[in-house]
Design a protein around this motif. Structure first.
Motif, PDB file in Angstrom:
ATOM      1  N   ALA A 134       0.781  -1.198  -0.027  1.00  0.00           N
ATOM      2  CA  ALA A 134      -0.058  -0.080  -0.003  1.00  0.00           C
ATOM      3  C   ALA A 134       0.856   1.290   0.086  1.00  0.00           C
ATOM      4  O   ALA A 134       1.932   1.450   0.507  1.00  0.00           O
ATOM      5  CB  ALA A 134      -0.857  -0.065   1.152  1.00  0.00           C
ATOM      6  N   PHE A 135       0.241   2.270  -0.655  1.00  0.00           N
ATOM      7  CA  PHE A 135       1.035   3.700  -0.516  1.00  0.00           C
ATOM      8  C   PHE A 135      -0.067   4.572   0.447  1.00  0.00           C
ATOM      9  O   PHE A 135      -1.189   4.684   0.358  1.00  0.00           O
ATOM     10  CB  PHE A 135       0.922   4.227  -1.983  1.00  0.00           C
ATOM     11  CG  PHE A 135       1.528   3.659  -2.780  1.00  0.00           C
ATOM     12  CD1 PHE A 135       2.921   3.594  -3.123  1.00  0.00           C
ATOM     13  CD2 PHE A 135       0.992   2.590  -3.814  1.00  0.00           C
ATOM     14  CE1 PHE A 135       3.566   3.058  -3.948  1.00  0.00           C
ATOM     15  CE2 PHE A 135       1.654   1.913  -4.722  1.00  0.00           C
ATOM     16  CZ  PHE A 135       2.779   1.953  -4.925  1.00  0.00           C
ATOM     17  N   PHE A 188       9.560   3.407  -6.435  1.00  0.00           N
ATOM     18  CA  PHE A 188       8.581   4.377  -6.619  1.00  0.00           C
ATOM     19  C   PHE A 188       9.210   5.318  -5.909  1.00  0.00           C
ATOM     20  O   PHE A 188       9.387   5.633  -4.888  1.00  0.00           O
ATOM     21  CB  PHE A 188       7.233   3.892  -5.799  1.00  0.00           C
ATOM     22  CG  PHE A 188       6.626   2.824  -6.611  1.00  0.00           C
ATOM     23  CD1 PHE A 188       5.862   3.115  -7.563  1.00  0.00           C
ATOM     24  CD2 PHE A 188       6.825   1.424  -6.154  1.00  0.00           C
ATOM     25  CE1 PHE A 188       4.984   2.184  -8.375  1.00  0.00           C
ATOM     26  CE2 PHE A 188       5.806   0.457  -6.755  1.00  0.00           C
ATOM     27  CZ  PHE A 188       5.281   0.680  -7.992  1.00  0.00           C
ATOM     28  N   ASP A 189       9.454   6.620  -6.724  1.00  0.00           N
ATOM     29  CA  ASP A 189      10.141   7.725  -6.149  1.00  0.00           C
ATOM     30  C   ASP A 189       8.936   8.589  -5.557  1.00  0.00           C
ATOM     31  O   ASP A 189       9.183   9.116  -4.369  1.00  0.00           O
ATOM     32  CB  ASP A 189      10.661   8.764  -7.281  1.00  0.00           C
ATOM     33  CG  ASP A 189      11.139   9.875  -6.698  1.00  0.00           C
ATOM     34  OD1 ASP A 189      11.974   9.981  -6.109  1.00  0.00           O
ATOM     35  OD2 ASP A 189      10.436  10.852  -6.903  1.00  0.00           O
ATOM     36  N   VAL A 200       2.406   9.160 -10.936  1.00  0.00           N
ATOM     37  CA  VAL A 200       3.420   8.370 -10.310  1.00  0.00           C
ATOM     38  C   VAL A 200       4.920   8.769 -11.026  1.00  0.00           C
ATOM     39  O   VAL A 200       5.109   8.680 -12.249  1.00  0.00           O
ATOM     40  CB  VAL A 200       3.260   6.973 -10.527  1.00  0.00           C
ATOM     41  CG1 VAL A 200       4.197   6.011  -9.916  1.00  0.00           C
ATOM     42  CG2 VAL A 200       1.929   6.562 -10.035  1.00  0.00           C
ATOM     43  N   ASN A 201       5.951   8.714 -10.080  1.00  0.00           N
ATOM     44  CA  ASN A 201       7.360   8.914 -10.410  1.00  0.00           C
ATOM     45  C   ASN A 201       7.996   7.646 -10.218  1.00  0.00           C
ATOM     46  O   ASN A 201       8.011   7.006  -9.178  1.00  0.00           O
ATOM     47  CB  ASN A 201       8.357   9.680  -9.951  1.00  0.00           C
ATOM     48  CG  ASN A 201       7.844  11.414 -10.655  1.00  0.00           C
ATOM     49  OD1 ASN A 201       7.716  11.367 -11.816  1.00  0.00           O
ATOM     50  ND2 ASN A 201       7.644  12.486 -10.049  1.00  0.00           N
ATOM     51  N   MET A 202       8.382   6.764 -11.350  1.00  0.00           N
ATOM     52  CA  MET A 202       9.095   5.493 -11.191  1.00  0.00           C
ATOM     53  C   MET A 202      10.664   5.839 -11.281  1.00  0.00           C
ATOM     54  O   MET A 202      11.021   6.734 -11.918  1.00  0.00           O
ATOM     55  CB  MET A 202       8.519   4.560 -12.292  1.00  0.00           C
ATOM     56  CG  MET A 202       7.275   4.128 -12.245  1.00  0.00           C
ATOM     57  SD  MET A 202       6.639   3.196 -11.193  1.00  0.00           S
ATOM     58  CE  MET A 202       7.329   1.507 -11.433  1.00  0.00           C
ATOM     59  N   GLU A 207      17.177   6.698 -12.760  1.00  0.00           N
ATOM     60  CA  GLU A 207      16.324   7.946 -13.405  1.00  0.00           C
ATOM     61  C   GLU A 207      15.051   7.890 -13.247  1.00  0.00           C
ATOM     62  O   GLU A 207      14.444   6.873 -12.961  1.00  0.00           O
ATOM     63  CB  GLU A 207      16.391   7.964 -14.964  1.00  0.00           C
ATOM     64  CG  GLU A 207      18.136   8.147 -15.300  1.00  0.00           C
ATOM     65  CD  GLU A 207      18.054   8.347 -17.052  1.00  0.00           C
ATOM     66  OE1 GLU A 207      17.006   7.973 -17.805  1.00  0.00           O
ATOM     67  OE2 GLU A 207      19.298   8.528 -17.433  1.00  0.00           O
ATOM     68  N   VAL A 208      14.293   9.170 -12.921  1.00  0.00           N
ATOM     69  CA  VAL A 208      13.081   8.934 -12.816  1.00  0.00           C
ATOM     70  C   VAL A 208      11.866   9.034 -14.098  1.00  0.00           C
ATOM     71  O   VAL A 208      12.203   9.936 -14.902  1.00  0.00           O
ATOM     72  CB  VAL A 208      12.536  10.290 -11.807  1.00  0.00           C
ATOM     73  CG1 VAL A 208      11.027  10.647 -11.626  1.00  0.00           C
ATOM     74  CG2 VAL A 208      13.229  10.354 -10.387  1.00  0.00           C
ATOM     75  N   LYS A 209      10.919   8.203 -14.015  1.00  0.00           N
ATOM     76  CA  LYS A 209      10.035   8.159 -15.159  1.00  0.00           C
ATOM     77  C   LYS A 209       8.851   8.736 -14.661  1.00  0.00           C
ATOM     78  O   LYS A 209       8.077   7.701 -13.940  1.00  0.00           O
ATOM     79  CB  LYS A 209      10.412   6.756 -15.661  1.00  0.00           C
ATOM     80  CG  LYS A 209       9.346   6.671 -16.984  1.00  0.00           C
ATOM     81  CD  LYS A 209       9.248   5.018 -17.266  1.00  0.00           C
ATOM     82  CE  LYS A 209       8.559   4.702 -18.760  1.00  0.00           C
ATOM     83  NZ  LYS A 209       8.261   3.540 -18.786  1.00  0.00           N
TER      84      LYS A 209
END
Length: 217
Positions: A134-135, A188-189, A200-202, A207-209
């Protein structure tokens, strides 16, 4: 056996590179990861629903929940239910109680950042639901709008309305990701969820996607 300075230096560089490539272990974000007293949650409702979480040796031990209409209370062992021990702090746990229908407990493990959600129905005919990926808003990297829960598997991220059960999802990858849920920030950033948008920043190869989707909840 003798080694030249150049050989020793090369070995040192290889060792240093290997150490730098290791994912750093997360640090506890709880100032005190020791749960000393029983946590008690209740609401002003004719059915007097409640949820108690007892502590044993600094860790949460048992969840007990019931109402005045219930013949007996419901009880579960936390380690048995989650499959592993956790440490929590009273400031990093919440409990939403929907009259005598169900209780929704959210918390983060102090040592790993891992987020958990337990949906505890008061009626014994309904099953307990466990989410161990969970987030939650307790993690400052994640922002989930009120009335929603957010969680993921190895391919999708899900957003769900707590009251209606309506669900939206965002595809994270075309194939299953290798996610260590006990070190979630390695993948998960950040996550930001509203009733109209998932963002969402992966983390991929350091690197952040960014991923984004419009939803309706």
């Amino acid at each position: 056996m003798k080694f030249s300075l150049s050989t020793i230096f090369a070995a040192f560089i290889i060792l240093l590179s290997a150490c730098n490539n290791e994912q750093p272990l997360p640090k506890s974000f709880c100032s005190d990861p020791c749960l000393k007293d029983t946590l008690k949650f209740t609401i002003d409702d004719p059915g007097k629903p409640y949820v108690y979480i007892s502590a044993k040796q600094c860790s949460p031990d048992t969840i007990l929940w019931s109402t005045k209409y219930s013949e007996t209370n419901r009880k579960l062992g936390i380690v048995y239910t989650l499959g592993q021990p956790v440490n929590i702090n009273k400031d990093f746990i919440s409990c939403f109680i929907k009259d005598t229908s169900f209780a929704l407990v959210q918390f983060n493990d102090c040592s790993s950042f891992r987020g958990y959600i337990l949906r505890l129905p008061f009626n014994k005919l309904n099953n307990i639901r466990k989410i161990s990926s969970a987030f939650t808003n307790f993690d400052k990297k994640f922002k989930i709008a009120d009335g929603l829960i957010c969680y993921a598997d190895y391919t999708f991220l899900y957003v769900e309305d707590v009251l209606t059960g309506k669900k939206e999802q965002l595809k994270l990858a075309d194939k299953e990701l290798k996610i260590d849920w006990d070190n979630i920030h390695a993948t998960f950033d950040s996550v930001n969820v509203t009733r109209n948008r998932i963002f969402v920043n992966m983390v991929e190869n350091k690197e952040v996607k960014p991923l984004e989707k419009t939803i309706s909840l």
